[in-house]
Design a protein around this motif. Structure first.
Motif, mmCIF file in Angstrom:
data_model
loop_
_atom_site.group_PDB
_atom_site.id
_atom_site.type_symbol
_atom_site.label_atom_id
_atom_site.label_comp_id
_atom_site.label_asym_id
_atom_site.label_seq_id
_atom_site.Cartn_x
_atom_site.Cartn_y
_atom_site.Cartn_z
ATOM 1 N N ALA A 85 21.771 -8.463 40.721
ATOM 2 C CA ALA A 85 22.321 -7.186 41.085
ATOM 3 C C ALA A 85 23.241 -6.432 40.466
ATOM 4 C CB ALA A 85 22.817 -6.999 42.486
ATOM 5 N N LYS A 86 23.246 -4.824 40.342
ATOM 6 C CA LYS A 86 23.724 -4.163 39.840
ATOM 7 C C LYS A 86 24.297 -2.973 40.012
ATOM 8 C CE LYS A 86 20.356 -4.099 35.480
ATOM 9 N NZ LYS A 86 19.226 -5.038 36.180
ATOM 10 N N GLY A 87 24.173 -3.169 41.758
ATOM 11 C CA GLY A 87 25.224 -2.149 42.414
ATOM 12 C C GLY A 87 26.715 -2.381 42.478
ATOM 13 N N GLU A 88 27.346 -1.117 42.984
ATOM 14 C CA GLU A 88 28.238 -1.865 43.160
ATOM 15 C C GLU A 88 29.099 -2.054 44.192
ATOM 16 O OE1 GLU A 88 32.101 1.911 44.037
ATOM 17 O OE2 GLU A 88 29.953 2.840 43.590
ATOM 18 N N TYR A 89 27.843 -2.045 45.467
ATOM 19 C CA TYR A 89 28.283 -2.544 46.937
ATOM 20 C C TYR A 89 26.127 -3.318 46.800
ATOM 21 C CZ TYR A 89 31.699 -0.453 48.256
ATOM 22 O OH TYR A 89 33.698 -0.223 48.633
ATOM 23 N N ILE A 90 26.799 -4.430 47.853
ATOM 24 C CA ILE A 90 25.213 -5.502 48.059
ATOM 25 C C ILE A 90 24.968 -5.314 49.339
ATOM 26 C CG2 ILE A 90 24.446 -7.708 47.790
ATOM 27 C CD1 ILE A 90 26.411 -8.305 45.539
ATOM 28 N N GLN A 91 23.940 -5.158 49.747
ATOM 29 C CA GLN A 91 23.769 -4.345 51.469
ATOM 30 C C GLN A 91 22.886 -6.172 51.638
ATOM 31 O OE1 GLN A 91 24.223 -3.402 54.166
ATOM 32 N NE2 GLN A 91 23.651 -4.611 54.711
ATOM 33 N N PHE A 92 22.773 -7.002 52.303
ATOM 34 C CA PHE A 92 21.923 -7.866 53.019
ATOM 35 C C PHE A 92 20.954 -7.038 54.107
ATOM 36 C CE2 PHE A 92 25.217 -10.660 50.827
ATOM 37 C CZ PHE A 92 24.941 -10.827 49.800
ATOM 38 N N VAL A 93 19.283 -7.769 53.495
ATOM 39 C CA VAL A 93 18.490 -7.283 54.313
ATOM 40 C C VAL A 93 17.412 -8.653 55.192
ATOM 41 C CG1 VAL A 93 16.642 -5.801 55.436
ATOM 42 C CG2 VAL A 93 18.672 -4.681 53.611
ATOM 43 N N ASP A 94 16.615 -8.838 55.509
ATOM 44 C CA ASP A 94 16.445 -9.541 55.836
ATOM 45 C C ASP A 94 14.885 -9.047 55.729
ATOM 46 O OD1 ASP A 94 17.530 -12.061 56.114
ATOM 47 O OD2 ASP A 94 18.041 -12.126 58.044
#
Length: 644
Positions: A85-94
């Protein structure tokens, strides 16, 4: 090149067609495509999942696909996704769920505005009951807000620097409760946590094949009990111990005890599973309860839950079964007063309570200056021969009204709170009830925005004495009739009615119900005489400042686009016809589609609408005579001469 604001990490395994169903919600975000990335991690799929992913990646530059040998659980793929990941934030999705169209943009803006380490977004859809955690948007809180433990799934936004600073990782391999381990660690470390409750961010979908990777059932073979101990110890290590039942550690452990431990002792599980297997679960739960949870956690439970815990820690399996059989029969009941419209709100008084299986109220009995749990509920339960005392009948008790968008599966919370109190029943008996007022505003209920067009069902959730139930807010009988008159709100019609099951529902913008059939009697009794081409409809409430709504009517045989708009007094609506109609002079009935009786009568002369009259309006005989002959040429000629 714009920086990557958000990295969406999606673990996949043998997902097949559900990849294609989930992908549009990820790729169609309002956040520009060059400001977020989607990272799929295939966990050794053996079907066509990988080829589907590669096809998606070939068509979208912000999508990347990584593979690894099968690990058997989502933890390892999520960890691999975080490494890329390179994003400032991480979002987890199934892989079988969906995001709302503006989810990433709204979550990111909320995170940046509040400098949040973790952002919880409102969850909706087919497998999520309402959570009061998402009743209000919260800018900043910490783990001190113990309602956070209502949401322990990983489907949240995490600041990547925060994750890396604290070395947060999911346990890998077949490690059930991996989400609790990761999320509880994040909650304990986070300095700023935000909640976005005014927009449905995450849709947790139910697959038609039942294969959701987020729906693992209890399985001790995957280390359920050791893993439970690990999460408990993690919370205990991160919070100070205390004998105070309301201390932070005990409040946080309450969720684990209630959900992961007491579930082994209560309905439906203890009554549904094979008794031999369930006895093993019961004994394993007892060992963890006794060895890992402080006594203050059990002492802080409400009455029925505390009795379950007593039976569990005493090892009384048969007693727990007996109690579960009794509690299974307990139902919640709603009582609702007269519904009415006030200032654009649908308003009614509501009372909620619990009933025993025989239909009688679940009561508390006063004896020797103390309150005791209903003898009928605990009769035959070991250890309750002298009764079961209820030191605090309001312990962890609450109730709330919720409105469900039937088409979109979104839950919304009307204004106002319900107060939990004791209702005296006489002879030393009382009932714990929740009472208050329903105030449903169709123009602000959806997170401050108008409800979408559709049917919206009204429910209540109660948690009283340790018994929790979802209940329809009903009229008490099967019906399918209006619950209150229609209302003009925000340029749309809102039609309250009782469903065939007797549940209160609100149809916004005539999704299923239509204006007319339900108001035929009131329309026929309208004796008003309009001013010009408008006629007041006193049986249609109008919200203050509401915009006009278009309605189709028939005048004589002519289809016409008319308007409903607020009356000058801004409490009722009025019907307004166009200034001119291609009709002969005379008095013509105005009807709504599929409605036999007239809504009004239009008096037309020379193509101009002179006025509207209610069906019961009684004009003088001379007035009616002139209207009836108004189209006669000779009469018009005489009137012109008289006018000269």
């Amino acid at each position: 090149m714009p920086r990557v604001k958000v990295s969406v990490i999606v673990p996949v395994y043998n997902t097949g067609k559900y990849v294609d169903e989930c992908a549009p919600s990820l790729l169609g975000q309002s956040l520009p495509a060059d400001e977020y990335e989607v990272i799929y991690v295939d966990d050794g799929s053996t079907d066509d999942t990988l080829s589907r992913l590669e096809k998606i990646a070939a068509a979208h530059p912000n999508v990347q696909v990584h593979t690894q040998p099968n690990s058997g659980w989502p933890g390892a793929p999520r960890n691999l996704g975080m490494r890329h990941a390179k994003g400032e934030y991480i979002q987890f999705v199934d892989h079988d769920d969906k995001l709302g169209p503006e989810a990433l943009e709204r979550l990111y803006e909320h995170a940046k505005r509040n400098d949040a380490d973790v952002v919880l977004g409102k969850m909706s859809s087919t497998m999520v009951r309402p959570r009061r955690l998402f009743r209000h948007t919260v800018d900043v809180c910490t783990i001190e807000n113990d309602e956070l433990t209502q949401s322990m799934s990983p489907h949240k936004m995490f600041r990547r620097a925060f994750v890396e600073e604290h070395g947060l990782r999911f346990p890998e391999g077949p490690w059930i409760l991996e989400d609790l381990a990761f999320v509880s660690a994040a909650y304990l470390k986070a300095e700023r946590i935000s909640i976005l409750a005014d927009y449905p961010v995450y849709y947790w979908m139910k697959r038609d094949d039942g294969g959701n990777n987020t729906q693992h059932r209890f399985n001790p073979r995957h280390g359920f009990w050791p893993n439970t101990r690990t999460v408990v110890r993690q919370i205990k290590d991160g919070t100070p111990a205390s004998d105070d039942i309301d201390a932070l550690q005990n409040r946080l452990l309450h969720r684990l005890y209630h959900v992961e431990i007491l579930s082994r002792t209560r309905e439906p599980e203890i009554l549904r599973e094979d008794p031999a297997e369930q006895r093993q679960r019961f004994e394993a739960a007892r060992e963890v309860a006794v060895e890992e949870f402080p006594a203050a956690v059990r002492e802080g439970l409400p009455a029925v839950s505390r009795l379950r815990a007593e039976l569990l820690e005493r090892g009384d399996f048969d007693g727990a079964v007996t109690l579960a059989e009794r509690v299974r029969e307990v139902k919640a009941r709603s009582e609702i007063g007269e519904l009415r419209w006030e200032d654009g709100h649908l308003v009614a008084d509501v009372t909620l309570g619990l009933l025993r299986g025989d239909g009688e109220p679940l009561v508390l009995v006063e004896r020797d200056g103390k309150l005791w749990l209903d003898p009928e509920l605990v009769a035959g339960v070991p250890g309750t021969e002298d009764g079961w005392e209820v030191p605090d009948p309001f312990r962890l008790a609450y109730a709330e009204l919720v409105v469900k968008d039937r088409d979109r599966e979104d839950w919304w919370y009307p204004e106002g709170d319900l107060e939990v109190r004791l209702k005296p029943l006489g002879d030393g008996r009382s009932q714990v009830v929740a009472a208050g007022q329903l105030r449903l505003d169709p123009e602000r209920l959806a997170g401050g925005r108008p409800l979408e067009r559709g049917v919206h069902d009204v429910w209540a959730y109660v948690q009283l004495l340790g018994v929790d139930r979802m209940v329809r807010v009903t009229s008490g009988t099967s019906t399918d009739t209006p619950a209150a008159g229609p209302a003009l709100t925000g340029g749309r019609l809102a039609l309250p009615y009782w469903t065939i099951k007797g549940q209160l529902a609100l149809d916004v913008d005539q999704r299923q119900r239509k204006l007319g059939p339900d108001t035929a009697a009131a329309a026929a009794a309208n004796a008003g005489r309009g001013q010009g081409r408008s006629l007041a409809l006193p049986y249609v409430a109008a919200a203050p400042g509401s915009a006009p709504a278009r309605v189709k009517v028939t005048v004589a045989m002519l289809a016409v686009n008319a308007e409903l708009l607020p009356s000058p007094n801004a409490t009722t609506a009025q019907l307004r016809l166009p200034a001119r109609l291609k009709l002969p002079s005379g008095r013509h009935p105005v009807t709504l589609p599929k409605t036999a009786g007239p809504l009004a009568y239009a008096v037309v002369r020379d193509g101009a609408v002179l006025r509207l009259e209610g069906p019961a309006y009684e004009a003088g005989s001379g007035r009616r005579f002139l209207d009836s002959v108004a189209d006669n040429r000779q009469v018009r000629r005489v009137r012109r001469k008289l006018a000269r």
